[in-house]
Design a protein around this motif. Structure first.
Motif, PDB file in Angstrom:
ATOM      1  N   ASN A 130       0.714  -1.217  -0.059  1.00 40.95           N
ATOM      2  CA  ASN A 130      -0.051   0.013   0.098  1.00 40.95           C
ATOM      3  C   ASN A 130       0.851   1.268   0.172  1.00 40.95           C
ATOM      4  OD1 ASN A 130      -2.626  -1.271   0.070  1.00 40.95           O
ATOM      5  ND2 ASN A 130      -1.784  -2.015   2.342  1.00 40.95           N
ATOM      6  N   LEU A 131       2.013   1.231  -0.841  1.00 38.34           N
ATOM      7  CA  LEU A 131       2.791   2.443  -0.895  1.00 38.34           C
ATOM      8  C   LEU A 131       2.005   3.644  -1.275  1.00 38.34           C
ATOM      9  CD1 LEU A 131       5.696   3.340  -0.842  1.00 38.34           C
ATOM     10  CD2 LEU A 131       5.856   2.956  -3.212  1.00 38.34           C
ATOM     11  N   PRO A 132       1.972   4.762  -0.664  1.00 39.31           N
ATOM     12  CA  PRO A 132       1.378   5.988  -1.071  1.00 39.31           C
ATOM     13  C   PRO A 132       1.681   6.543  -2.188  1.00 39.31           C
ATOM     14  CG  PRO A 132       1.929   6.155   1.464  1.00 39.31           C
ATOM     15  CD  PRO A 132       2.590   4.772   0.787  1.00 39.31           C
ATOM     16  N   ALA A 133       0.689   6.707  -2.977  1.00 39.28           N
ATOM     17  CA  ALA A 133       1.105   7.183  -4.573  1.00 39.28           C
ATOM     18  C   ALA A 133       2.074   8.324  -4.473  1.00 39.28           C
ATOM     19  CB  ALA A 133      -0.176   7.531  -5.181  1.00 39.28           C
ATOM     20  N   SER A 134       1.901   9.162  -3.708  1.00 35.13           N
ATOM     21  CA  SER A 134       2.643  10.591  -3.603  1.00 35.13           C
ATOM     22  C   SER A 134       4.174  10.282  -3.352  1.00 35.13           C
ATOM     23  CB  SER A 134       2.099  11.649  -2.550  1.00 35.13           C
ATOM     24  OG  SER A 134       2.074  10.931  -1.337  1.00 35.13           O
ATOM     25  N   VAL A 135       4.337   8.932  -2.782  1.00 34.95           N
ATOM     26  CA  VAL A 135       6.051   8.638  -2.516  1.00 34.95           C
ATOM     27  C   VAL A 135       6.599   8.071  -3.641  1.00 34.95           C
ATOM     28  CG1 VAL A 135       7.287   7.058  -1.017  1.00 34.95           C
ATOM     29  CG2 VAL A 135       5.500   8.248  -0.074  1.00 34.95           C
ATOM     30  N   ARG A 136       5.912   7.322  -4.511  1.00 32.80           N
ATOM     31  CA  ARG A 136       6.444   6.793  -5.724  1.00 32.80           C
ATOM     32  C   ARG A 136       7.473   7.669  -6.340  1.00 32.80           C
ATOM     33  NH1 ARG A 136       4.985   1.863  -7.488  1.00 32.80           N
ATOM     34  NH2 ARG A 136       3.204   0.841  -6.279  1.00 32.80           N
ATOM     35  N   ASP A 137       7.212   9.003  -6.521  1.00 27.75           N
ATOM     36  CA  ASP A 137       8.102   9.875  -7.307  1.00 27.75           C
ATOM     37  C   ASP A 137       9.315  10.298  -6.681  1.00 27.75           C
ATOM     38  OD1 ASP A 137       6.018   9.888  -9.208  1.00 27.75           O
ATOM     39  OD2 ASP A 137       5.231  11.819  -8.502  1.00 27.75           O
ATOM     40  N   HIS A 138       9.432   9.984  -5.298  1.00 27.22           N
ATOM     41  CA  HIS A 138      10.518  10.151  -4.678  1.00 27.22           C
ATOM     42  C   HIS A 138      11.633   8.937  -4.412  1.00 27.22           C
ATOM     43  CE1 HIS A 138       9.259  14.156  -4.033  1.00 27.22           C
ATOM     44  NE2 HIS A 138       8.020  13.508  -3.540  1.00 27.22           N
ATOM     45  N   VAL A 139      11.155   7.640  -4.574  1.00 22.13           N
ATOM     46  CA  VAL A 139      11.902   6.436  -4.191  1.00 22.13           C
ATOM     47  C   VAL A 139      11.849   5.633  -5.619  1.00 22.13           C
ATOM     48  CG1 VAL A 139      11.386   6.442  -1.792  1.00 22.13           C
ATOM     49  CG2 VAL A 139      10.031   5.236  -3.374  1.00 22.13           C
ATOM     50  N   LEU A 140      12.937   4.745  -5.685  1.00 23.53           N
ATOM     51  CA  LEU A 140      12.995   3.657  -6.641  1.00 23.53           C
ATOM     52  C   LEU A 140      12.130   2.536  -6.165  1.00 23.53           C
ATOM     53  CD1 LEU A 140      14.161   2.550  -9.090  1.00 23.53           C
ATOM     54  CD2 LEU A 140      16.114   1.602  -7.707  1.00 23.53           C
ATOM     55  N   VAL A 141      10.874   2.162  -6.927  1.00 24.91           N
ATOM     56  CA  VAL A 141      10.156   1.221  -6.685  1.00 24.91           C
ATOM     57  C   VAL A 141       9.916   0.095  -7.591  1.00 24.91           C
ATOM     58  CG1 VAL A 141       7.540   0.581  -6.476  1.00 24.91           C
ATOM     59  CG2 VAL A 141       8.489   2.702  -5.898  1.00 24.91           C
ATOM     60  N   HIS A 142      10.231  -1.163  -7.017  1.00 26.22           N
ATOM     61  CA  HIS A 142      10.210  -2.471  -7.926  1.00 26.22           C
ATOM     62  C   HIS A 142       9.080  -3.090  -7.378  1.00 26.22           C
ATOM     63  CE1 HIS A 142      14.483  -2.074  -9.311  1.00 26.22           C
ATOM     64  NE2 HIS A 142      14.877  -1.908  -7.949  1.00 26.22           N
ATOM     65  N   ASP A 143       8.127  -3.187  -8.320  1.00 22.94           N
ATOM     66  CA  ASP A 143       6.795  -3.976  -8.056  1.00 22.94           C
ATOM     67  C   ASP A 143       7.172  -5.306  -8.597  1.00 22.94           C
ATOM     68  OD1 ASP A 143       5.096  -1.699  -7.394  1.00 22.94           O
ATOM     69  OD2 ASP A 143       5.041  -1.178  -9.377  1.00 22.94           O
ATOM     70  N   PHE A 144       6.614  -6.346  -7.587  1.00 16.13           N
ATOM     71  CA  PHE A 144       6.971  -7.702  -7.731  1.00 16.13           C
ATOM     72  C   PHE A 144       5.249  -8.483  -7.715  1.00 16.13           C
ATOM     73  CE2 PHE A 144      10.897  -6.608  -5.843  1.00 16.13           C
ATOM     74  CZ  PHE A 144      11.580  -6.892  -6.847  1.00 16.13           C
ATOM     75  N   ASP A 145       5.143  -8.984  -8.350  1.00 11.06           N
ATOM     76  CA  ASP A 145       3.854 -10.083  -8.566  1.00 11.06           C
ATOM     77  C   ASP A 145       4.057 -11.480  -9.213  1.00 11.06           C
ATOM     78  OD1 ASP A 145       3.693  -9.544 -11.451  1.00 11.06           O
ATOM     79  OD2 ASP A 145       2.341  -7.886 -11.113  1.00 11.06           O
ATOM     80  N   HIS A 146       3.103 -12.099  -9.594  1.00 13.49           N
ATOM     81  CA  HIS A 146       3.037 -13.497  -9.804  1.00 13.49           C
ATOM     82  C   HIS A 146       3.779 -13.608 -11.456  1.00 13.49           C
ATOM     83  CE1 HIS A 146       2.033 -15.539  -6.369  1.00 13.49           C
ATOM     84  NE2 HIS A 146       0.754 -14.827  -6.428  1.00 13.49           N
ATOM     85  N   ASP A 147       3.544 -12.458 -12.171  1.00 15.06           N
ATOM     86  CA  ASP A 147       3.839 -12.052 -13.450  1.00 15.06           C
ATOM     87  C   ASP A 147       5.198 -11.442 -13.472  1.00 15.06           C
ATOM     88  OD1 ASP A 147       1.607 -13.226 -14.634  1.00 15.06           O
ATOM     89  OD2 ASP A 147       0.621 -11.158 -14.347  1.00 15.06           O
ATOM     90  N   ARG A 148       5.913 -10.712 -12.581  1.00 18.60           N
ATOM     91  CA  ARG A 148       7.117 -10.163 -12.430  1.00 18.60           C
ATOM     92  C   ARG A 148       7.736 -10.596 -11.063  1.00 18.60           C
ATOM     93  NH1 ARG A 148       4.584  -4.647 -13.501  1.00 18.60           N
ATOM     94  NH2 ARG A 148       3.858  -5.152 -11.690  1.00 18.60           N
ATOM     95  N   PRO A 149       8.081 -11.795 -11.024  1.00 19.13           N
ATOM     96  CA  PRO A 149       8.555 -12.340  -9.715  1.00 19.13           C
ATOM     97  C   PRO A 149      10.045 -11.671  -9.459  1.00 19.13           C
ATOM     98  CG  PRO A 149       8.845 -14.055 -11.159  1.00 19.13           C
ATOM     99  CD  PRO A 149       8.313 -12.775 -11.911  1.00 19.13           C
ATOM    100  N   LEU A 150      10.288 -11.758  -8.071  1.00 20.56           N
ATOM    101  CA  LEU A 150      11.616 -11.349  -7.772  1.00 20.56           C
ATOM    102  C   LEU A 150      12.743 -11.996  -8.288  1.00 20.56           C
ATOM    103  CD1 LEU A 150      13.385  -9.859  -5.774  1.00 20.56           C
ATOM    104  CD2 LEU A 150      13.079 -11.213  -3.966  1.00 20.56           C
ATOM    105  N   ILE A 151      12.517 -13.418  -8.395  1.00 19.34           N
ATOM    106  CA  ILE A 151      13.490 -14.524  -8.800  1.00 19.34           C
ATOM    107  C   ILE A 151      12.702 -14.802 -10.100  1.00 19.34           C
ATOM    108  CG2 ILE A 151      14.606 -16.608  -8.416  1.00 19.34           C
ATOM    109  CD1 ILE A 151      14.429 -16.064  -5.362  1.00 19.34           C
ATOM    110  N   PRO A 152      13.374 -14.507 -11.382  1.00 19.78           N
ATOM    111  CA  PRO A 152      12.649 -14.941 -12.418  1.00 19.78           C
ATOM    112  C   PRO A 152      12.913 -16.322 -12.760  1.00 19.78           C
ATOM    113  CG  PRO A 152      14.015 -12.864 -12.849  1.00 19.78           C
ATOM    114  CD  PRO A 152      14.404 -13.309 -11.455  1.00 19.78           C
ATOM    115  N   GLY A 153      11.614 -17.200 -13.455  1.00 19.91           N
ATOM    116  CA  GLY A 153      11.667 -18.533 -13.602  1.00 19.91           C
ATOM    117  C   GLY A 153      11.115 -19.200 -12.501  1.00 19.91           C
ATOM    118  N   LEU A 154      11.018 -18.806 -11.147  1.00 23.85           N
ATOM    119  CA  LEU A 154      10.546 -19.408 -10.231  1.00 23.85           C
ATOM    120  C   LEU A 154       9.100 -19.823 -10.379  1.00 23.85           C
ATOM    121  CD1 LEU A 154      11.581 -20.306  -7.114  1.00 23.85           C
ATOM    122  CD2 LEU A 154      10.745 -18.202  -6.378  1.00 23.85           C
ATOM    123  N   SER A 155       8.588 -20.991  -9.875  1.00 28.45           N
ATOM    124  CA  SER A 155       7.337 -21.316 -10.130  1.00 28.45           C
ATOM    125  C   SER A 155       6.338 -20.880  -9.195  1.00 28.45           C
ATOM    126  CB  SER A 155       7.256 -22.709 -10.243  1.00 28.45           C
ATOM    127  OG  SER A 155       7.592 -23.352  -9.179  1.00 28.45           O
TER     128      SER A 155
END
Length: 83
Positions: free
Chosen positions: A51-76
């Motif tokens: 729940n990162l506040p939208a107003s913060v996104r412009d001030h930090v580097l954000v990496h969004d991870f989900d099942h389509d973009r996992p932290l570890i690519p190729g992990l089932s």
């Protein structure tokens, strides 16, 4: 690493403003170090928050991870339907 700082705050207007202040503190700390010329001993703060506040996104580097973009690519995906 900070895990879900806004998870237990709530979702009304006051809670949202409080969450914004939490993140503003992080951004302010980093800005103050840079403004003071502190360039030694760099550091990073990792925040896991769905729940990162939208107003913060412009001030930090954000990496969004989900099942389509996992932290570890190729992990089932353990939650995917079994084949």
């Amino acid at each position: 690493m900070i895990d879900s700082p806004t998870e237990n705050i709530g979702s009304n207007h006051w809670d949202s403003r409080f969450a914004q202040r939490v993140y503003s503190s992080f951004v302010g700390f980093v800005t103050a170090r840079t403004g003071a010329g502190i360039t030694t001993a760099p550091f990073q703060v990792l925040v896991a928050d769905n729940n990162l506040p939208a107003s913060v996104r412009d001030h930090v580097l954000v990496h969004d991870f989900d099942h389509d973009r996992p932290l570890i690519p190729g992990l089932s995906n353990p939650h995917a339907a079994q084949e």
